[in-house]
Enzyme design. Structure first.
Site, mmCIF file in Angstrom:
data_model
loop_
_atom_site.group_PDB
_atom_site.id
_atom_site.type_symbol
_atom_site.label_atom_id
_atom_site.label_comp_id
_atom_site.label_asym_id
_atom_site.label_seq_id
_atom_site.Cartn_x
_atom_site.Cartn_y
_atom_site.Cartn_z
ATOM 1 N N GLN A 31 10.181 10.712 -2.282
ATOM 2 C CA GLN A 31 10.384 10.950 -3.712
ATOM 3 C C GLN A 31 9.663 12.207 -4.203
ATOM 4 O OE1 GLN A 31 8.977 7.100 -4.914
ATOM 5 N NE2 GLN A 31 7.152 7.291 -3.644
ATOM 6 N N GLU A 106 1.774 0.407 1.125
ATOM 7 C CA GLU A 106 2.472 1.399 0.296
ATOM 8 C C GLU A 106 3.280 2.293 1.233
ATOM 9 O OE1 GLU A 106 2.928 2.729 -3.068
ATOM 10 O OE2 GLU A 106 4.051 4.159 -1.861
ATOM 11 N N ASP A 157 4.117 -4.720 -6.575
ATOM 12 C CA ASP A 157 3.856 -3.687 -7.592
ATOM 13 C C ASP A 157 4.731 -2.489 -7.254
ATOM 14 O OD1 ASP A 157 2.900 -1.848 -9.360
ATOM 15 O OD2 ASP A 157 0.865 -1.799 -8.574
ATOM 16 N N CYS A 158 6.016 -2.663 -7.537
ATOM 17 C CA CYS A 158 6.992 -1.697 -7.038
ATOM 18 C C CYS A 158 7.504 -0.796 -8.148
ATOM 19 C CB CYS A 158 8.165 -2.453 -6.438
ATOM 20 S SG CYS A 158 8.886 -3.638 -7.578
ATOM 21 N N PRO A 164 13.099 4.114 -2.601
ATOM 22 C CA PRO A 164 12.462 3.220 -1.632
ATOM 23 C C PRO A 164 12.242 1.795 -2.155
ATOM 24 C CG PRO A 164 10.873 4.823 -2.489
ATOM 25 C CD PRO A 164 12.225 5.236 -2.988
HETATM 26 N N1 SAM Z 1 3.413 0.268 -12.103
HETATM 27 C C1 SAM Z 1 4.534 0.963 -11.652
HETATM 28 C C2 SAM Z 1 5.815 0.685 -12.371
HETATM 29 O O1 SAM Z 1 6.073 -0.436 -12.827
HETATM 30 O O2 SAM Z 1 6.574 1.645 -12.510
HETATM 31 C C3 SAM Z 1 4.677 0.936 -10.181
HETATM 32 C C4 SAM Z 1 3.624 1.809 -9.613
HETATM 33 S S1 SAM Z 1 3.437 2.031 -7.928
HETATM 34 C C5 SAM Z 1 3.175 3.761 -7.985
HETATM 35 C C6 SAM Z 1 5.018 1.802 -7.154
HETATM 36 C C7 SAM Z 1 4.971 2.197 -5.683
HETATM 37 O O3 SAM Z 1 5.874 1.401 -4.936
HETATM 38 C C8 SAM Z 1 5.345 3.641 -5.392
HETATM 39 O O4 SAM Z 1 4.192 4.358 -5.023
HETATM 40 C C9 SAM Z 1 6.354 3.550 -4.245
HETATM 41 O O5 SAM Z 1 6.167 4.525 -3.241
HETATM 42 C C10 SAM Z 1 6.078 2.137 -3.734
HETATM 43 N N2 SAM Z 1 7.187 1.543 -2.982
HETATM 44 C C11 SAM Z 1 8.516 1.604 -3.264
HETATM 45 N N3 SAM Z 1 9.212 0.973 -2.314
HETATM 46 C C12 SAM Z 1 8.322 0.487 -1.404
HETATM 47 C C13 SAM Z 1 8.442 -0.255 -0.200
HETATM 48 N N4 SAM Z 1 9.637 -0.622 0.284
HETATM 49 N N5 SAM Z 1 7.305 -0.591 0.455
HETATM 50 C C14 SAM Z 1 6.088 -0.236 -0.012
HETATM 51 N N6 SAM Z 1 5.910 0.496 -1.148
HETATM 52 C C15 SAM Z 1 7.014 0.846 -1.837
#
Ligand code: SAM
Length: 277
Positions: A31, A106, A157-158, A164
């Site tokens: 991303q 993550e 927390d995605c 992804p």
């Molecule tokens: N609080 C935030 C929101 O509601 O928008 C979410 C924050 S956190 C930065 C989300 C994270 O999920 C991102 O850093 C992303 O890279 C991660 N992520 C997305 N898909 C994933 C997966 N399949 N496995 C692990 N992490 C993932």
């Protein structure tokens, strides 16, 4: 020159904020990543143009996604965080005295590195290499697919279900979560706005409720996110958040969550109750 930034939340709606400066801008395998400093929200993490977290209101989201499920489980020792690359959820999870190990998976190592550098308050537990925290750079879907009867609590927390994060909102993923949880385990997922993402919320609710005997939704006000009202959905095998004795829960150093909110966040307005029928 004035700089403004807009997150387009639907084709008819955006949230625009005045920017002081762009501190970081780059691209990972997964991303576009940016950290900007804004007048209203302070420093913000932005992924693919979507606001993820801000120094102004991050405590609400991170306290609510971590403490509500952890206080629903009577003795959470082994906790998994999927996503959460800014480190805010990890910072909250390690506050619980019962938690022995918090594994955080993550997918994007660059989100972790950028957060450590530009969001020091949020990424504290990652920066200080908190002894309870086991940080792994991997796909959360792959991580749990191989596990059975392993975690007490899983926190998803995605980001939004695009890129992804897409596979984290599927029935197959919820099946793996159920399998990876212990016999009395429970999980939570951030499930977006009831005003803007009704369809996603209803689909997630239906899938989770078909797998878990106890399914509950709770709310928190989060100014940065679309509509300012955010949903979290819990799927639980045994423990019901509605019957937690809040007088016994540990006092933590929090700015939003407390014993009253642990219960009151489950009070839903009629239009949401209707949506979940
Ligand atoms: N609080 C935030 C929101 O509601 O928008 C979410 C924050 S956190 C930065 C989300 C994270 O999920 C991102 O850093 C992303 O890279 C991660 N992520 C997305 N898909 C994933 C997966 N399949 N496995 C692990 N992490 C993932």
């Amino acid at each position: 020159m004035e700089l403004w930034m807009t997150e387009f939340q639907t084709k008819n709606l955006g949230l625009t904020t005045r920017i002081k400066e762009t501190l970081y801008s780059g691209k990972s395998k997964f991303q576009d990543i940016a950290v900007v400093d804004s007048e209203q929200f302070g420093r913000m993490l932005v992924l693919d143009g979507v606001y993820q977290t801000s120094v102004f209101d991050e405590y609400i989201y991170h306290e609510m996604i971590a403490h509500v499920p952890l206080f629903t489980h009577p003795n959470p020792q082994k906790v998994l965080i999927i996503g959460g690359g800014d480190g805010g959820s990890a910072r909250e999870v390690v506050k619980h005295s019962s938690v022995e190990k918090a594994v955080m998976v993550e997918i994007d190592g660059l989100v972790v590195e950028v957060s450590k550098q530009y969001l020091p308050e949020i990424s504290e537990a990652m920066r200080n290499q908190h002894p309870k925290l086991d940080l792994r750079i991997d796909d959360g879907i792959k991580h749990i697919a191989e596990l059975e009867n392993h975690y007490d609590v899983i926190i998803v927390d995605c980001s939004d279900p695009i890129g992804p994060g897409e596979g984290l909102f599927t029935y197959e993923f919820y099946q793996s979560v159920k399998k990876a949880l212990k016999a009395d385990g429970l999980f939570v997922q951030q499930t977006e706005s009831p005003f803007i993402h009704a369809e996603l919320l209803q689909r997630a609710w239906k899938d989770i409720a078909s797998l878990f005997p106890i399914t509950r939704l709770y709310l928190a006000p989060i100014p940065l996110y679309p509509s300012g009202t955010h949903c979290f959905t819990i799927g639980s095998k045994v423990h019901d958040p509605l019957t937690v004795d809040t007088s016994t829960i540990e006092e933590l150093n929090t700015r939003y969550h407390n014993r009253d909110i642990q219960k009151s966040c489950f009070t839903l307005p009629n239009f949401i109750k209707q949506m979940l029928k």
